[in-house]
Design a protein around this motif. Structure first.
Motif: not given
Length: 501
Positions: A393-400, A410-415
């Motif tokens: 799954g792929y998500t986008v970091g939204i901290d702040g 920006g952050s992009v995570f591959k879970q």
């Protein structure tokens, strides 16, 4: 070029910075590309989001309530052919821009709700979508507004922002809610030809917001959670202040309790004054539960399972499997502890965590665990795995992000749900990115054989970009440089040219 009066930002974080609206419709051709676009990309990437066309009240403005603006980029033969952005011409937008009102049918849904949340293609039509009883709108290939959509007259009274396409049948499955439905939500199936094939009204015990749902091979999973209708936010600005208390009382008695008759619902739907606030809020007295309906079942076949109070905008995916002779439903979701409680302008309360919930359908036991506690949102998968076991799954970091952080990165995570590991993309410093959709490589066999695609913003250069990442490694494959910033809005999709209108 069409322009509008910029919305005043004041202290509302949804009106400034990476989330702030743009004031002009622009068009550019033969855009500059850094890197190399995969040659098989032939179509349009479309993304929808809120962008007020006129002045709004910063104290009242809710991010979800902005006028709809669709941004599009056409790719072919390794080139970026054009970029353009267009407001969806609702009656309110047409009036603001001083243009003739397009042909709109109130029976298609509430016209006062901006179709600002998603944009898809289905049955040869490009559709701008919203939830809560709002009307869908049909768009042309170059993003002009053609009018409202009711799926060839087969589905009236609004739809949803998050239909899910069955990868085998091509049908769209959806769960929709609206004040006019009373204490019911509607499960519907739109066939591959764009007509309603099946519809089931499901009673719930109030009027909750249901932004999304989970579709599995066997079940439709409904999230009945404690963000519910609040009449204070449902009064259009056109209603005189002295009348608003009575109007709130009337709406509170009606909405979520009775089905509003068709003629009355159509009259309300025809109100062309756009809402600026969101008529939903955290309700600590509303029980949280998950409903599981067989895909071919009727309302009486649904089973309900209690969960801890929370809110879910976006599930990742779900599937069921057999374990020791028992059937277990696996749900990956982005979970918030609460939503729209103290802050009513947008989704800024609490952190969004990646959870895995498991419902033992044989025993009724519900368990859950946090898989990643970093703030993240906008999950996407390889949609050939919709409703089936998935590894990635792929998500986008939204901290702040929702606090208007000046140092947002920006952050992009591959879970990896098999190993529990996570890979983070190494984006260029100063780049923030919105939702990324997965585009598979033709003929690819691995689940992560494809690219991720979505709009971003280079803060230091004030430059809009389309980012294309390798879905396997998260390395940047190509960057398309845009003529203006694209606000980080909501949802987008890749529309191959073979199915474009």
């Amino acid at each position: 070029m069409t322009t509008s009066t910029p919305a005043p930002a004041a202290t509302n974080p949804y009106l400034t910075g990476v989330l702030g609206p743009v004031a002009a419709e622009v068009e550019a051709t033969d855009l500059r590309v850094t890197g190399e676009l995969p040659a098989h990309l032939d179509g349009r990437y479309l993304r929808n989001g809120p962008n007020p066309a006129g002045p709004v009240d910063p104290a009242r403005y809710h991010w979800f309530a902005g006028d709809a603006m669709v941004h599009g980029l056409a790719l072919r033969d390794g080139r970026a052919l054009w970029y353009r952005n267009r407001w969806v011409r609702t009656a309110a937008v047409a009036r603001t821009l001083g243009e003739p009102r397009p042909p709109l049918d109130p029976g298609a849904g509430m016209l006062s709700v901006a179709p600002n949340t998603n944009v898809i293609e289905h049955a040869g039509q490009t559709l701008a979508l919203v939830e809560g009883g709002g009307a869908n709108y049909r768009l042309s290939e170059d993003l002009g507004t053609l009018g409202t959509c009711d799926f060839d007259g087969t589905l009236r009274g609004g739809y949803t922002a998050h239909p899910h396409r069955d990868p085998h049948t091509g049908e769209l499955h959806a769960v929709s809610y609206s004040f006019a439905r009373g204490t019911n939500v509607t499960y519907s199936v739109i066939d591959a030809a764009g007509r309603l094939r099946r519809s089931v009204d499901i009673p719930v015990h109030g009027f909750p917001m249901m932004h999304d749902f989970t579709l599995t091979e066997k079940y439709v999973v409904i999230y009945d959670l404690p963000v519910t209708f609040d009449p204070a936010g449902a009064i259009p600005d056109s209603v005189p202040r002295l009348v608003r208390p009575a109007a709130r009382a009337l709406i509170s008695r009606l909405a979520g309790r009775v089905r509003v008759p068709g003629p009355i619902a159509a009259r309300i739907a025809a109100d062309t004054t756009a809402l600026q606030s969101l008529p939903f809020a955290w309700n600590p007295d509303y029980p949280a539960r998950v409903g599981v309906l067989p895909r071919d079942g009727e309302a009486d076949d649904i089973r309900w399972f209690d969960v801890d109070p929370c809110f879910v905008f976006h599930p990742v995916n779900g599937f069921s499997e057999q374990r020791d002779g028992q059937e277990v439903l696996v749900l990956d979701v982005i979970r918030y502890e609460r939503m729209f409680d103290r802050d009513r302008r947008g989704p800024s309360e609490g952190e969004a965590r990646l959870d895995r919930w498991e419902i033992n359908l044989s025993t009724g036991r519900v368990t859950g665990q946090t898989r990643d506690d970093r703030p993240q949102e906008f999950p996407r998968i390889n949609e050939s795995r919709t409703g089936r076991p998935h590894r990635f799954g792929y998500t986008v970091g939204i901290d702040g992000l929702f606090a208007g952080a000046a140092d947002l990165r920006g952050s992009v995570f591959k879970q990896d749900f098999h190993t529990g590991g996570t890979v983070a993309a190494r984006l260029e410093p100063g780049v923030a990115v919105g939702e990324l959709c997965f585009v598979p490589t033709p003929g690819g066999t691995a689940e992560d054989d494809g690219v991720l695609m979505g709009f971003g913003w280079h803060r230091d250069r004030d430059e809009g970009r389309l980012l294309v990442l390798d879905a396997g490694t998260l390395e940047t494959v190509a960057t398309v440089h845009l003529p203006q910033r694209v606000p980080l809005g909501f949802h987008g999709n890749w529309c191959p040219r073979a199915t474009a209108v």
